[in-house]
Design a protein around this motif. Structure first.
Motif, PDB file in Angstrom:
ATOM      1  N   PRO A 180       0.855  -1.313  -0.021  1.00  0.00           N
ATOM      2  CA  PRO A 180      -0.007   0.155   0.012  1.00  0.00           C
ATOM      3  C   PRO A 180       0.884   1.245  -0.014  1.00  0.00           C
ATOM      4  CG  PRO A 180      -0.797  -1.680   1.627  1.00  0.00           C
ATOM      5  CD  PRO A 180       0.615  -1.863   0.949  1.00  0.00           C
ATOM      6  N   ALA A 181       0.448   2.315  -0.666  1.00  0.00           N
ATOM      7  CA  ALA A 181       1.017   3.721  -1.013  1.00  0.00           C
ATOM      8  C   ALA A 181       0.253   4.764  -0.541  1.00  0.00           C
ATOM      9  CB  ALA A 181       1.714   3.736  -2.441  1.00  0.00           C
ATOM     10  N   ALA A 182       0.621   5.774  -0.230  1.00  0.00           N
ATOM     11  CA  ALA A 182      -0.294   6.912   0.051  1.00  0.00           C
ATOM     12  C   ALA A 182      -1.011   7.334  -1.177  1.00  0.00           C
ATOM     13  CB  ALA A 182       0.643   8.295   0.485  1.00  0.00           C
ATOM     14  N   GLY A 183      -2.267   7.560  -0.786  1.00  0.00           N
ATOM     15  CA  GLY A 183      -3.054   7.852  -1.970  1.00  0.00           C
ATOM     16  C   GLY A 183      -3.447   6.585  -2.975  1.00  0.00           C
ATOM     17  N   ALA A 184      -3.310   5.592  -2.500  1.00  0.00           N
ATOM     18  CA  ALA A 184      -3.450   4.257  -3.438  1.00  0.00           C
ATOM     19  C   ALA A 184      -4.298   3.123  -2.506  1.00  0.00           C
ATOM     20  CB  ALA A 184      -2.173   3.707  -3.625  1.00  0.00           C
ATOM     21  N   ILE A 185      -4.818   2.280  -3.575  1.00  0.00           N
ATOM     22  CA  ILE A 185      -5.685   1.342  -2.958  1.00  0.00           C
ATOM     23  C   ILE A 185      -5.348   0.325  -3.512  1.00  0.00           C
ATOM     24  CG2 ILE A 185      -8.130   0.332  -2.901  1.00  0.00           C
ATOM     25  CD1 ILE A 185      -9.142   3.184  -3.153  1.00  0.00           C
ATOM     26  N   VAL A 186      -5.374  -0.974  -2.706  1.00  0.00           N
ATOM     27  CA  VAL A 186      -4.795  -2.187  -3.315  1.00  0.00           C
ATOM     28  C   VAL A 186      -6.002  -3.090  -3.558  1.00  0.00           C
ATOM     29  CG1 VAL A 186      -3.446  -4.361  -2.820  1.00  0.00           C
ATOM     30  CG2 VAL A 186      -2.484  -2.240  -2.121  1.00  0.00           C
ATOM     31  N   SER A 187      -6.033  -3.540  -4.813  1.00  0.00           N
ATOM     32  CA  SER A 187      -7.341  -4.256  -5.174  1.00  0.00           C
ATOM     33  C   SER A 187      -7.067  -5.779  -4.666  1.00  0.00           C
ATOM     34  CB  SER A 187      -7.386  -4.599  -6.686  1.00  0.00           C
ATOM     35  OG  SER A 187      -8.558  -5.238  -7.065  1.00  0.00           O
ATOM     36  N   PRO A 188      -8.037  -6.400  -4.191  1.00  0.00           N
ATOM     37  CA  PRO A 188      -7.948  -7.795  -3.667  1.00  0.00           C
ATOM     38  C   PRO A 188      -7.781  -8.745  -4.754  1.00  0.00           C
ATOM     39  CG  PRO A 188     -10.193  -6.640  -2.894  1.00  0.00           C
ATOM     40  CD  PRO A 188      -9.292  -5.953  -3.721  1.00  0.00           C
ATOM     41  N   SER A 189      -8.640  -8.422  -6.161  1.00  0.00           N
ATOM     42  CA  SER A 189      -8.413  -9.235  -7.275  1.00  0.00           C
ATOM     43  C   SER A 189      -7.782  -8.427  -8.502  1.00  0.00           C
ATOM     44  CB  SER A 189      -9.749  -9.716  -7.390  1.00  0.00           C
ATOM     45  OG  SER A 189     -10.718  -8.762  -7.744  1.00  0.00           O
ATOM     46  N   ALA A 190      -7.314  -9.114  -9.295  1.00  0.00           N
ATOM     47  CA  ALA A 190      -6.820  -8.450 -10.551  1.00  0.00           C
ATOM     48  C   ALA A 190      -7.964  -7.755 -11.331  1.00  0.00           C
ATOM     49  CB  ALA A 190      -6.049  -9.554 -11.284  1.00  0.00           C
ATOM     50  N   ARG A 191      -9.180  -8.309 -11.345  1.00  0.00           N
ATOM     51  CA  ARG A 191     -10.256  -7.895 -12.365  1.00  0.00           C
ATOM     52  C   ARG A 191     -11.264  -7.176 -11.345  1.00  0.00           C
ATOM     53  NH1 ARG A 191     -12.253 -12.389 -15.413  1.00  0.00           N
ATOM     54  NH2 ARG A 191     -13.875 -10.896 -16.025  1.00  0.00           N
ATOM     55  N   GLY A 192     -11.991  -6.443 -11.970  1.00  0.00           N
ATOM     56  CA  GLY A 192     -13.198  -5.860 -11.158  1.00  0.00           C
ATOM     57  C   GLY A 192     -13.790  -4.706 -12.068  1.00  0.00           C
ATOM     58  N   VAL A 193     -14.758  -4.101 -11.182  1.00  0.00           N
ATOM     59  CA  VAL A 193     -15.503  -2.938 -11.663  1.00  0.00           C
ATOM     60  C   VAL A 193     -15.485  -1.618 -10.777  1.00  0.00           C
ATOM     61  CG1 VAL A 193     -17.643  -2.072 -12.426  1.00  0.00           C
ATOM     62  CG2 VAL A 193     -17.065  -4.612 -12.669  1.00  0.00           C
ATOM     63  N   ILE A 194     -15.442  -0.701 -11.392  1.00  0.00           N
ATOM     64  CA  ILE A 194     -15.308   0.681 -10.611  1.00  0.00           C
ATOM     65  C   ILE A 194     -16.707   1.371 -11.013  1.00  0.00           C
ATOM     66  CG2 ILE A 194     -13.960   3.024 -10.174  1.00  0.00           C
ATOM     67  CD1 ILE A 194     -11.538   1.287 -11.079  1.00  0.00           C
ATOM     68  N   LEU A 195     -17.308   1.946 -10.078  1.00  0.00           N
ATOM     69  CA  LEU A 195     -18.634   2.624 -10.346  1.00  0.00           C
ATOM     70  C   LEU A 195     -18.527   3.974  -9.790  1.00  0.00           C
ATOM     71  CD1 LEU A 195     -21.876   2.654 -11.034  1.00  0.00           C
ATOM     72  CD2 LEU A 195     -21.991   1.609  -8.734  1.00  0.00           C
ATOM     73  N   ILE A 196     -18.989   5.014 -10.744  1.00  0.00           N
ATOM     74  CA  ILE A 196     -19.159   6.388 -10.336  1.00  0.00           C
ATOM     75  C   ILE A 196     -20.707   6.557 -10.228  1.00  0.00           C
ATOM     76  CG2 ILE A 196     -19.025   8.891 -10.772  1.00  0.00           C
ATOM     77  CD1 ILE A 196     -16.217   8.359 -11.914  1.00  0.00           C
TER      78      ILE A 196
END
Length: 173
Positions: A128-144
């Motif tokens: 983990p880095a500042a200003g970052a999120i670690v995804s638990p899986s390689a694939r996924g979806v982002i929703l706004i």
């Protein structure tokens, strides 16, 4: 009674095992089907797709809120050194940026009412880095999601969506 104990115990163990296997594998199967359906509907990989306003005729799976603007981005961080830069433009009302993994779990949600949001999405196992999120899986979806309860606000949300970005980057080393 003793003759029934063995078969009943086997039935109970089988039922519990079937239930546990369903709970374990169903989310991945559901997300695989959802990712394929999104691709068929033209939801881009590593880019937000401009949405249409929700109507009863446009609903295929889940009844979405007609008061919200929805933009989707499918992602795949399976390539070595890949990461995603995600930006959500400013919006004066409620808006959120939600991240869903390959198991359909919502692993992060950021609110950005009145401001823009920028975050880096890192692949599983990353530090983990500042200003970052670690995804638990390689694939996924982002929703706004943006609050846009009428046609005029929806049109304004579409204009605000021009500042949204979901860009794949590859870093070496």
């Amino acid at each position: 009674m003793r003759r029934l104990f063995g078969p009943l115990a086997a039935l109970l163990v089988s039922a519990v095992a079937a239930h546990a296997l369903t709970l374990h594998f169903a989310p991945a199967v559901i997300m695989d089907r959802a990712m394929a359906a999104l691709a068929e509907r033209g939801v881009a990989l590593h880019a937000f797709t401009r949405p249409q306003r929700v109507t009863p005729q446009s609903q295929q799976v889940v009844r979405s809120s007609p008061d919200l603007y929805y933009a989707l981005c499918r992602y795949d961080l399976g390539a070595e050194g890949s990461r995603l830069t995600v930006m959500m433009g400013a919006w004066p009302d409620y808006q959120s940026l939600a991240f869903f993994d390959a198991q359909t779990d919502n692993f992060a949600t950021l609110r950005g009412t009145g401001r823009a949001v920028s975050v880096r999405l890192l692949p599983p196992g990353s530090t983990p880095a500042a200003g970052a999120i670690v995804s638990p899986s390689a694939r996924g979806v982002i929703l706004i999601r943006r609050l846009a309860p009428d046609a005029a606000r929806f049109a304004a949300a579409v204009r605000a969506g021009e500042a949204d970005a979901c860009r794949l980057e590859t870093v070496s080393g």
